[in-house]
Design a protein around this motif. Structure first.
Motif, PDB file in Angstrom:
ATOM      1  N   GLY A  35     -56.174  -5.207 -44.628  1.00 12.98           N
ATOM      2  CA  GLY A  35     -57.566  -5.530 -44.951  1.00 12.98           C
ATOM      3  C   GLY A  35     -57.678  -6.941 -45.482  1.00 12.98           C
ATOM      4  O   GLY A  35     -56.707  -7.491 -46.032  1.00 12.98           O
ATOM      5  N   PRO A  36     -58.866  -7.550 -45.353  1.00 11.59           N
ATOM      6  CA  PRO A  36     -59.049  -8.954 -45.769  1.00 11.59           C
ATOM      7  C   PRO A  36     -58.814  -9.192 -47.260  1.00 11.59           C
ATOM      8  O   PRO A  36     -58.644 -10.336 -47.666  1.00 11.59           O
ATOM      9  N   THR A  37     -58.762  -8.139 -48.069  1.00 11.97           N
ATOM     10  CA  THR A  37     -58.490  -8.349 -49.506  1.00 11.97           C
ATOM     11  C   THR A  37     -57.148  -9.052 -49.719  1.00 11.97           C
ATOM     12  O   THR A  37     -56.964  -9.720 -50.732  1.00 11.97           O
ATOM     13  N   ASP A  38     -56.217  -8.910 -48.786  1.00 15.37           N
ATOM     14  CA  ASP A  38     -54.921  -9.597 -48.912  1.00 15.37           C
ATOM     15  C   ASP A  38     -55.095 -11.115 -49.037  1.00 15.37           C
ATOM     16  O   ASP A  38     -54.210 -11.807 -49.520  1.00 15.37           O
ATOM     17  N   PHE A  39     -56.253 -11.615 -48.547  1.00 16.78           N
ATOM     18  CA  PHE A  39     -56.460 -13.073 -48.540  1.00 16.78           C
ATOM     19  C   PHE A  39     -57.253 -13.556 -49.758  1.00 16.78           C
ATOM     20  O   PHE A  39     -57.508 -14.749 -49.891  1.00 16.78           O
ATOM     21  N   GLU A  40     -57.661 -12.608 -50.618  1.00 14.08           N
ATOM     22  CA  GLU A  40     -58.566 -13.002 -51.703  1.00 14.08           C
ATOM     23  C   GLU A  40     -57.943 -13.993 -52.677  1.00 14.08           C
ATOM     24  O   GLU A  40     -58.651 -14.770 -53.300  1.00 14.08           O
ATOM     25  N   GLU A  41     -56.617 -13.970 -52.804  1.00 12.54           N
ATOM     26  CA  GLU A  41     -55.965 -14.918 -53.699  1.00 12.54           C
ATOM     27  C   GLU A  41     -56.230 -16.367 -53.283  1.00 12.54           C
ATOM     28  O   GLU A  41     -56.390 -17.239 -54.121  1.00 12.54           O
ATOM     29  N   HIS A  42     -56.246 -16.576 -51.968  1.00 14.84           N
ATOM     30  CA  HIS A  42     -56.577 -17.908 -51.440  1.00 14.84           C
ATOM     31  C   HIS A  42     -57.461 -17.705 -50.229  1.00 14.84           C
ATOM     32  O   HIS A  42     -57.003 -17.720 -49.081  1.00 14.84           O
ATOM     33  N   TRP A  43     -58.717 -17.488 -50.535  1.00 16.54           N
ATOM     34  CA  TRP A  43     -59.662 -16.947 -49.558  1.00 16.54           C
ATOM     35  C   TRP A  43     -59.773 -17.806 -48.294  1.00 16.54           C
ATOM     36  O   TRP A  43     -60.022 -17.296 -47.208  1.00 16.54           O
ATOM     37  N   LYS A  44     -59.566 -19.114 -48.435  1.00 14.11           N
ATOM     38  CA  LYS A  44     -59.742 -19.937 -47.226  1.00 14.11           C
ATOM     39  C   LYS A  44     -58.703 -19.590 -46.149  1.00 14.11           C
ATOM     40  O   LYS A  44     -58.918 -19.824 -44.974  1.00 14.11           O
ATOM     41  N   HIS A  45     -57.596 -18.950 -46.563  1.00 12.78           N
ATOM     42  CA  HIS A  45     -56.573 -18.574 -45.575  1.00 12.78           C
ATOM     43  C   HIS A  45     -56.969 -17.369 -44.738  1.00 12.78           C
ATOM     44  O   HIS A  45     -56.248 -16.991 -43.813  1.00 12.78           O
ATOM     45  N   VAL A  46     -58.118 -16.772 -45.043  1.00 12.33           N
ATOM     46  CA  VAL A  46     -58.605 -15.684 -44.182  1.00 12.33           C
ATOM     47  C   VAL A  46     -58.949 -16.268 -42.803  1.00 12.33           C
ATOM     48  O   VAL A  46     -58.978 -15.553 -41.800  1.00 12.33           O
ATOM     49  N   ASN A  47     -59.201 -17.583 -42.787  1.00 11.33           N
ATOM     50  CA  ASN A  47     -59.458 -18.276 -41.518  1.00 11.33           C
ATOM     51  C   ASN A  47     -58.104 -18.632 -40.887  1.00 11.33           C
ATOM     52  O   ASN A  47     -57.383 -19.490 -41.389  1.00 11.33           O
ATOM     53  N   ILE A  51     -54.763 -21.644 -42.000  1.00  6.83           N
ATOM     54  CA  ILE A  51     -53.386 -21.366 -42.435  1.00  6.83           C
ATOM     55  C   ILE A  51     -52.385 -21.698 -41.320  1.00  6.83           C
ATOM     56  O   ILE A  51     -51.290 -22.195 -41.580  1.00  6.83           O
ATOM     57  N   ILE A  52     -52.784 -21.474 -40.076  1.00  5.59           N
ATOM     58  CA  ILE A  52     -51.819 -21.756 -38.996  1.00  5.59           C
ATOM     59  C   ILE A  52     -51.551 -23.261 -38.890  1.00  5.59           C
ATOM     60  O   ILE A  52     -50.415 -23.686 -38.667  1.00  5.59           O
ATOM     61  N   LYS A  53     -52.576 -24.069 -39.129  1.00  2.07           N
ATOM     62  CA  LYS A  53     -52.325 -25.522 -39.122  1.00  2.07           C
ATOM     63  C   LYS A  53     -51.330 -25.896 -40.223  1.00  2.07           C
ATOM     64  O   LYS A  53     -50.435 -26.711 -40.020  1.00  2.07           O
ATOM     65  N   LYS A  54     -51.462 -25.252 -41.391  1.00  3.65           N
ATOM     66  CA  LYS A  54     -50.538 -25.561 -42.490  1.00  3.65           C
ATOM     67  C   LYS A  54     -49.112 -25.142 -42.135  1.00  3.65           C
ATOM     68  O   LYS A  54     -48.162 -25.883 -42.381  1.00  3.65           O
ATOM     69  N   VAL A  55     -48.952 -23.941 -41.579  1.00  3.51           N
ATOM     70  CA  VAL A  55     -47.576 -23.485 -41.308  1.00  3.51           C
ATOM     71  C   VAL A  55     -46.935 -24.298 -40.182  1.00  3.51           C
ATOM     72  O   VAL A  55     -45.729 -24.539 -40.186  1.00  3.51           O
ATOM     73  N   MET A  56     -47.755 -24.747 -39.252  1.00  3.23           N
ATOM     74  CA  MET A  56     -47.230 -25.608 -38.173  1.00  3.23           C
ATOM     75  C   MET A  56     -46.704 -26.911 -38.755  1.00  3.23           C
ATOM     76  O   MET A  56     -45.612 -27.370 -38.426  1.00  3.23           O
ATOM     77  N   ARG A  57     -47.535 -27.498 -39.641  1.00  4.39           N
ATOM     78  CA  ARG A  57     -47.146 -28.774 -40.265  1.00  4.39           C
ATOM     79  C   ARG A  57     -45.830 -28.648 -41.012  1.00  4.39           C
ATOM     80  O   ARG A  57     -45.007 -29.551 -41.028  1.00  4.39           O
ATOM     81  N   ALA A  58     -45.627 -27.477 -41.632  1.00  9.88           N
ATOM     82  CA  ALA A  58     -44.412 -27.279 -42.437  1.00  9.88           C
ATOM     83  C   ALA A  58     -43.176 -27.027 -41.580  1.00  9.88           C
ATOM     84  O   ALA A  58     -42.062 -27.038 -42.085  1.00  9.88           O
ATOM     85  N   GLY A  59     -43.372 -26.755 -40.288  1.00 10.24           N
ATOM     86  CA  GLY A  59     -42.223 -26.636 -39.381  1.00 10.24           C
ATOM     87  C   GLY A  59     -41.824 -25.211 -39.023  1.00 10.24           C
ATOM     88  O   GLY A  59     -40.677 -24.978 -38.610  1.00 10.24           O
ATOM     89  N   ILE A  72     -58.624 -16.561 -31.267  1.00 10.93           N
ATOM     90  CA  ILE A  72     -59.258 -17.564 -32.133  1.00 10.93           C
ATOM     91  C   ILE A  72     -58.301 -18.715 -32.438  1.00 10.93           C
ATOM     92  O   ILE A  72     -58.699 -19.873 -32.419  1.00 10.93           O
ATOM     93  N   ALA A  73     -57.032 -18.371 -32.711  1.00 10.02           N
ATOM     94  CA  ALA A  73     -56.136 -19.384 -33.281  1.00 10.02           C
ATOM     95  C   ALA A  73     -54.830 -19.575 -32.502  1.00 10.02           C
ATOM     96  O   ALA A  73     -54.017 -20.394 -32.896  1.00 10.02           O
ATOM     97  N   GLY A  74     -54.658 -18.836 -31.397  1.00  5.55           N
ATOM     98  CA  GLY A  74     -53.405 -18.946 -30.632  1.00  5.55           C
ATOM     99  C   GLY A  74     -53.142 -20.373 -30.168  1.00  5.55           C
ATOM    100  O   GLY A  74     -52.000 -20.829 -30.095  1.00  5.55           O
ATOM    101  N   ASN A  75     -54.226 -21.087 -29.912  1.00  3.89           N
ATOM    102  CA  ASN A  75     -54.092 -22.449 -29.414  1.00  3.89           C
ATOM    103  C   ASN A  75     -53.628 -23.428 -30.490  1.00  3.89           C
ATOM    104  O   ASN A  75     -53.199 -24.537 -30.180  1.00  3.89           O
ATOM    105  N   ASP A  76     -53.713 -23.006 -31.743  1.00  2.11           N
ATOM    106  CA  ASP A  76     -53.222 -23.855 -32.839  1.00  2.11           C
ATOM    107  C   ASP A  76     -51.706 -23.746 -32.991  1.00  2.11           C
ATOM    108  O   ASP A  76     -51.103 -24.507 -33.743  1.00  2.11           O
ATOM    109  N   VAL A  77     -51.116 -22.757 -32.330  1.00  4.99           N
ATOM    110  CA  VAL A  77     -49.651 -22.637 -32.344  1.00  4.99           C
ATOM    111  C   VAL A  77     -49.129 -23.640 -31.312  1.00  4.99           C
ATOM    112  O   VAL A  77     -49.433 -23.544 -30.123  1.00  4.99           O
ATOM    113  N   LYS A  78     -48.355 -24.626 -31.807  1.00  6.07           N
ATOM    114  CA  LYS A  78     -47.907 -25.708 -30.910  1.00  6.07           C
ATOM    115  C   LYS A  78     -47.113 -25.143 -29.740  1.00  6.07           C
ATOM    116  O   LYS A  78     -46.408 -24.131 -29.893  1.00  6.07           O
TER     117      LYS A  78
END
Ligand SMILES: O=C(COP(=O)(O)O)[C@@H](O)[C@H](O)[C@H](O)COP(=O)(O)O
Length: 281
Positions: A35-47, A51-59, A72-78
């Motif tokens: 459920g989306p409550t898992d993202f409430e700690e850092h709500w912007k990561h529900v998008n 978050i995928i842009k951040k994890v890509m940047r980190a390698g 929605i976000a598969g295309n953000d995976v390099k």
């Protein structure tokens, strides 16, 4: 000469695993499974795009998602990283009696259309519904293999008999049973629980007879070094890396943790050393 589909399976696995045979994969199926409550700690990561842009940047080496999120976000995976699409799931909203079943919510064709490099499904070994999940896995694996796609099994022992006989689902005897069942049902990669020690996890790896075994991350640890220590023990035990969700997206800035995990998984650095190098200590 290899059959065409064997070449496809090997090539696609290489998008996740580096030359050392290890991988760090980001898990992003929690909006559905927990459920989306898992993202409430850092709500912007529900998008997922954020978050995928951040994890890509980190390698990160790969990302696991359900089909609709990949839309929605598969295309953000390099393109040089692995995209794993999981075709089974369950919500936390189900009645208790049905929580031991993962249902199919997409098809191999969907994953292929979305550009998947691997196709995943869960089997709760020991569940009263084990038979349904075994059949789902067999159908997915048979079709995916025919078309040259590797198949990942989330091999999770879970059920009343397990608790009765072993006390907990993380007991190494039952985790290695699940890993072995995954191998014997045709998995090319296995994701499973931490058994609590390097020695016991090594037995899980042995039981998998050469099929790579990755850790399923688990709940976020308050001290990041505690999680780094588990991943260190996993690779020391012969594990092939980790599939991590909450320990990444429940941190506002997950990049140092991801980079520290990469140091451990791919450079064999010790947890404290890796944590210091990334400013976590
Ligand atoms: O397998 C899952 C859920 O398992 P669970 O029923 O919570 O034990 C996936 O939702 C996650 O992808 C997996 O647990 C990895 O994410 P984290 O555990 O690292 O958050």
């Amino acid at each position: 000469m290899d059959a065409y589909q064997n070449v496809g399976i090997k090539r696609r696995l290489r998008r996740f695993f580096r030359r050392d045979g290890r991988a760090l994969i980001f898990a992003m199926d929690h909006g559905f499974e927990h459920g989306p409550t898992d993202f409430e700690e850092h709500w912007k990561h529900v998008n997922p795009r954020i978050i995928i842009k951040k994890v890509m940047r980190a390698g990160i080496d790969g990302v696991m998602m359900l089909p609709g999120l990949a839309r929605i976000a598969g295309n953000d995976v390099k393109p040089d990283r692995g995209l794993m699409i999981k075709l089974t799931s369950k919500t936390n909203l189900r009645p208790k009696d049905d929580q031991l079943l993962q249902s199919q919510l997409g098809y191999v064709e969907d994953a292929i259309k979305l550009g998947a490099d691997a196709i995943a499904a869960t089997v709760y070994w020991g569940s009263p519904q084990e038979d349904v999940m075994m059949r789902q896995f067999a159908e997915i694996a048979s079709y995916a293999h025919d078309l040259g796609f590797p198949v990942v099994q989330f091999a999770y022992p879970r059920g009343p008999y397990i608790n009765e006989k072993y006390g907990k689902k993380e007991d190494y005897r039952v985790v290695m049973y699940g890993a072995r069942a995954a191998v014997e049902s045709g998995a090319d990669m296995i994701k499973t629980y931490w058994t609590g020690s390097r020695e016991t996890f090594a037995k899980v790896v042995d039981a998998a007879a050469g099929v790579p075994v990755l850790l399923s991350g688990g709940a976020k640890t308050e001290n990041p070094v505690d999680f780094l220590k588990v991943v260190y023990d996993v690779v020391e035990a012969g594990g092939a890396g980790a599939v991590v969700g909450r320990n990444i997206f429940q941190r506002e800035n997950p990049e140092p943790l991801i980079k520290a995990l990469i140091r451990i998984i791919h450079r064999n650095e010790e947890p404290e050393e890796a944590a210091k190098a990334e400013g976590l200590l």
